[in-house]
Structures are given as structure tokens and as C-alpha cells.
Scaffold this motif. Structure first.
Motif, PDB file in Angstrom:
ATOM      1  N   TYR A   5       1.137  -1.488  -0.144  1.00  0.00           N
ATOM      2  CA  TYR A   5       0.030   0.327  -0.227  1.00  0.00           C
ATOM      3  C   TYR A   5       0.740   1.117   0.185  1.00  0.00           C
ATOM      4  O   TYR A   5       0.770   2.096  -1.120  1.00  0.00           O
ATOM      5  N   ARG A   8       2.040   1.877  -3.886  1.00  0.00           N
ATOM      6  CA  ARG A   8       1.104   2.112  -3.704  1.00  0.00           C
ATOM      7  C   ARG A   8       0.614   3.873  -4.139  1.00  0.00           C
ATOM      8  O   ARG A   8       0.583   4.959  -4.782  1.00  0.00           O
ATOM      9  N   ASN A 225      -5.008  -3.309   7.124  1.00  0.00           N
ATOM     10  CA  ASN A 225      -5.558  -4.133   6.624  1.00  0.00           C
ATOM     11  C   ASN A 225      -6.663  -4.279   5.305  1.00  0.00           C
ATOM     12  O   ASN A 225      -7.577  -4.612   4.407  1.00  0.00           O
ATOM     13  N   ASP A 226      -7.281  -2.133   6.186  1.00  0.00           N
ATOM     14  CA  ASP A 226      -8.131  -1.744   5.238  1.00  0.00           C
ATOM     15  C   ASP A 226      -8.258  -1.094   3.857  1.00  0.00           C
ATOM     16  O   ASP A 226      -7.810  -0.343   4.110  1.00  0.00           O
ATOM     17  N   PRO A 227      -8.554  -1.825   2.909  1.00  0.00           N
ATOM     18  CA  PRO A 227      -8.069  -0.844   1.128  1.00  0.00           C
ATOM     19  C   PRO A 227      -8.999  -0.231   1.078  1.00  0.00           C
ATOM     20  O   PRO A 227      -8.287   1.089   0.354  1.00  0.00           O
ATOM     21  N   GLU A 228      -9.746   0.586   1.612  1.00  0.00           N
ATOM     22  CA  GLU A 228     -10.507   1.461   2.202  1.00  0.00           C
ATOM     23  C   GLU A 228      -9.949   2.865   2.754  1.00  0.00           C
ATOM     24  O   GLU A 228      -9.611   3.653   2.111  1.00  0.00           O
ATOM     25  N   TRP A 230      -6.964   2.902   3.023  1.00  0.00           N
ATOM     26  CA  TRP A 230      -5.707   3.106   1.797  1.00  0.00           C
ATOM     27  C   TRP A 230      -5.902   3.929   0.673  1.00  0.00           C
ATOM     28  O   TRP A 230      -5.127   4.574   0.724  1.00  0.00           O
ATOM     29  N   ARG A 231      -7.117   4.207   0.704  1.00  0.00           N
ATOM     30  CA  ARG A 231      -7.930   4.636  -0.539  1.00  0.00           C
ATOM     31  C   ARG A 231      -7.227   5.855   0.001  1.00  0.00           C
ATOM     32  O   ARG A 231      -7.114   7.069  -0.829  1.00  0.00           O
TER      33      ARG A 231
END
Length: 262
Positions: A5, A8, A225-228, A230-231
Motif C-alpha cells: 500500500y 502504491r 489491511n483496510d483497502p478503503e 488506504w484508498r
């Protein structure tokens, strides 16, 4: 620090960081007067950096009485470690001082006008209303927009977004060329630039090194590990860099307007 992340985010912000590092404002800072104008706007970024820092500390630790354990002890350690360095560093004589107060001292030694930031803070402390404080102070417009973005972000109370802005929007953004220019001006005016040069040296040593690593670790803890999350952290990082570009654009225009005609 290996983290997909983080990788990215670094990829997403790379074009904006390049614009900042290669910004045309640096090539215009050739005289003591140019440094003074630069500092009169940049000081607001130094101040609101401290405000982000304290917002993170308030959100990630217990700063009220009675005390209760808040969140992760690892996260508490990381933010408190950064706060100590930023709020209680040392000046050239070894006296304890915050980086903001050090910057103000550098402005005064340099001959930069501190009236804008000092009047703004005085009005803000009295009214607690940031819009009113700006209206009653002589603050460069680009600095006002920059600070308002920061305080809009603080108001969201999303610690992972603030941590992203803190980590990617503020560290390692002043290029080596600027340090060279400051060194050249310092050679001409050592009694005017010594504190500012010291401030920049501390920025490299503390902010760009140890604190940068701590801030990344803090962001990893907060996003997990929360994709939201990180977005949102990525979006906040990009937005903060865009605001830095606008700040530098305003400083560039201000310096060019004051240049003597050839």
C-alpha cells in the motif's frame, strides 16, 4: 519499509512530488529579499504542520484527565516520539524550542515580516474562528488556502487521512537546489541566514530521516489491511501535494512581482 500500500501511494504521488521538487519558485530565490517573501508564506505551512501533529496526538492518545488507554500502544509511541522532536527540538545554542518557534526566530534574523503570522495567531487564539482570524490579518492568499485545506482535513477526524498528509504531504519536499541557494545567500549574509540554514539542516536530519520512518510506521498501523482506508490515505496524500504546488505558485508570483526591472 516494504508495504504494497505504501508502494502504491508512492507511485500515485510521484508526479506531484516531481512538480514540487522541480518547481520554478526555487530558481527565483536569489536575493535575501526573495527568502523573506518565501518565508512569509512558508511559515504558515510550518505552523499548520504542528497543528496536524497535535491533532494526531489528540486522536491517537489520551490528552485529557482522567486518563484512559487509547488505541494501540505502538501508535501512541510513534506519534509521541514525533511530537517530542517537533515540539521540543534544540536551537543553535542547545536550548529547547519547537520547529515553529525556531522558524519564527529565523524570520526575525532574516528580516522577514512576521506580522502576518503573529497577528493571525493572536486573532485565532482570541476568537477560535479561523475564517475570522484570516479576515482580520494580512495573510498571503496562497497561505490561507493551504491552511484551510489542512483544517478541513483535521475536521474530518480521520486519523489515517491526517497521518497520510503528515507523512507524504510534508516530508522530503524541499530539493537540494534550494539548500544550495540558501547556502549561497548565507555566505553573503551570515548574520541574516544562520538560523534559517540551521532550520533546514534540522529538517533534513530530523523530519526527512527518523520522523519520516516513524510516520510511515504510524500510517501502516492506522490503515492496517483496510483497502478503503488506504484508498482515502492515497487521495489525501495527492490532495495535500496539490495544495503545496498551489502554495509554491503563489510564492513564485509574489517574488516575481517584487523583482526589480532589468
Amino acid at each position: 519499509m516494504n508495504n504494497e500500500y505504501i508502494d502504491r501511494i508512492n507511485t500515485a504521488i510521484a508526479p506531484w512530488k516531481s512538480q514540487i521538487i522541480d518547481h520554478k519558485v526555487y530558481s527565483e530565490i536569489l536575493r535575501l529579499e526573495d527568502v523573506q517573501l518565501f518565508m512569509q508564506s512558508h511559515v504558515f505551512a510550518v505552523w499548520d504542520f504542528m497543528s496536524i501533529l497535535k491533532s494526531l496526538q489528540n486522536g491517537l492518545t489520551c490528552t485529557s484527565v482522567p486518563w484512559f488507554p487509547v488505541g494501540s500502544a505502538d501508535t501512541r509511541y510513534l506519534i509521541n516520539e514525533i511530537v517530542v522532536g517537533e515540539e521540543s527540538d534544540v536551537d543553535m545554542e542547545g536550548n529547547r524550542i519547537s520547529h515553529f518557534e525556531l522558524y519564527i526566530n529565523a524570520m526575525k534574523q532574516c528580516g522577514a515580516d512576521t506580522n502576518g503570522i503573529e497577528k493571525f495567531l493572536q486573532k485565532l487564539e482570541f476568537s477560535k474562528d479561523i475564517d475570522l482570524a484570516f479576515n482580520q490579518s494580512n495573510v498571503p492568499l496562497e497561505a490561507e488556502h493551504f491552511v484551510k485545506f489542512t483544517f478541513d482535513s483535521i475536521a474530518e477526524l480521520k486519523m489515517h487521512k491526517l497521518a497520510a498528509i503528515f507523512t507524504f504531504g510534508r516530508e522530503d519536499l524541499i530539493p537540494g537546489m534550494f539548500y544550495s541557494l540558501v547556502n549561497d545567500i548565507n555566505k553573503q549574509f551570515p548574520d541574516k541566514m544562520a538560523i534559517f540554514k540551521y532550520y533546514l539542516d534540522r529538517h533534513i536530519e530530523v523530519d526527512g530521516g527518523h520522523h519520516s520512518e516513524l510516520a510511515i510506521r504510524m500510517l501502516i498501523h492506522l490503515c492496517g489491511n483496510d483497502p478503503e482506508k488506504w484508498r482515502e490515505a492515497e487521495e489525501a496524500s495527492v490532495a495535500s501535494l496539490k495544495m503545496r504546488i498551489q502554495l509554491w505558485d503563489g510564492v513564485y508570483n509574489r517574488i516575481c512581482e517584487r523583482k526589480p526591472f532589468n
